[in-house]
Design a protein around this motif. Structure first.
Motif, PDB file in Angstrom:
ATOM      1  N   LEU A  83      42.306  19.711  54.453  1.00  0.00           N
ATOM      2  CA  LEU A  83      41.227  20.396  55.160  1.00  0.00           C
ATOM      3  C   LEU A  83      39.945  19.569  55.231  1.00  0.00           C
ATOM      4  O   LEU A  83      39.176  19.697  56.187  1.00  0.00           O
ATOM      5  N   CYS A  84      39.700  18.727  54.249  1.00  0.00           N
ATOM      6  CA  CYS A  84      38.466  17.934  54.210  1.00  0.00           C
ATOM      7  C   CYS A  84      38.604  16.575  54.898  1.00  0.00           C
ATOM      8  O   CYS A  84      37.602  15.912  55.148  1.00  0.00           O
ATOM      9  N   ARG A  85      39.805  16.193  55.219  1.00  0.00           N
ATOM     10  CA  ARG A  85      40.044  14.866  55.807  1.00  0.00           C
ATOM     11  C   ARG A  85      39.284  14.683  57.123  1.00  0.00           C
ATOM     12  O   ARG A  85      38.677  13.647  57.358  1.00  0.00           O
ATOM     13  N   ARG A  86      39.339  15.666  57.997  1.00  0.00           N
ATOM     14  CA  ARG A  86      38.631  15.622  59.294  1.00  0.00           C
ATOM     15  C   ARG A  86      37.862  16.940  59.415  1.00  0.00           C
ATOM     16  O   ARG A  86      38.410  17.938  59.884  1.00  0.00           O
ATOM     17  N   PRO A  87      36.587  16.921  59.039  1.00  0.00           N
ATOM     18  CA  PRO A  87      35.819  18.173  58.929  1.00  0.00           C
ATOM     19  C   PRO A  87      35.822  19.061  60.166  1.00  0.00           C
ATOM     20  O   PRO A  87      35.840  20.278  60.032  1.00  0.00           O
ATOM     21  N   ALA A  88      35.802  18.529  61.363  1.00  0.00           N
ATOM     22  CA  ALA A  88      35.723  19.377  62.559  1.00  0.00           C
ATOM     23  C   ALA A  88      37.099  19.832  63.055  1.00  0.00           C
ATOM     24  O   ALA A  88      37.185  20.668  63.941  1.00  0.00           O
TER      25      ALA A  88
END
Length: 163
Positions: free
Chosen positions: A59-64
């Motif tokens: 979930l945090c890898r690509r914030p958008a």
């Protein structure tokens, strides 16, 4: 010629002790032990499981990026019901929240909360420490590079072979 029980036992022992069986067993045992060390440290120091950390990493890898519960199940190789239970626990702990997809209300999107991102940063440091200690440090730098390259090749062969 009919095989005797002793002959069958000898063949079975030879198969069980083959180089391929032993090498693959070593890989699985090592990966399992490392995962257990990581999980234990995360539970003790951060109050989350290794699987929860894997969700937060994704979930945090690509914030958008919008990540559906189904994508998480696929990425983590979990069943749909297992993913639902995991996300339920993470939601109860305040680490993630579910949102309806604007494009398809049947799809549940999952996002980290501010508390989830904070927990992720704490857990990522613990994860890094354990991986460094038990996966990186035991090997010479060149051996580590060869190992990770070989694992990447195996992963690519498995991914490509599944198509």
């Amino acid at each position: 010629m009919n095989a005797t029980p002793q002959h069958d036992a000898d063949l079975a022992a030879r198969a069980a002790n083959s180089r391929l069986v032993q090498d693959f067993g070593l890989l699985i045992r090592s990966a399992t032990r490392l995962e257990q060390r990581i999980d234990s440290a995360l539970r003790q120091e951060c109050g989350i499981s290794h699987t929860m950390l894997e969700v937060l990493i994704r979930l945090c890898r690509r914030p958008a990026e919008e990540v559906s519960q189904r994508q998480l199940a696929d990425d983590l190789t979990l069943t749909s019901s297992g993913t639902t239970r995991l996300i339920d626990r993470m939601e109860d702990a305040g680490l993630v929240r579910r949102l309806a997809s604007p494009g398809d209300r049947r799809v549940a999107l999952v996002q980290p909360t501010a508390e989830g991102r904070t927990a992720f940063l704490r857990a990522a440091a613990v994860h890094s420490r354990v991986v460094e200690e038990y996966f990186v440090k035991p090997l010479a730098a060149e051996d580590y590079a060869h190992l990770t390259s070989a694992l990447g090749q195996i992963d690519n062969a498995l991914r490509d072979g599944g198509r």
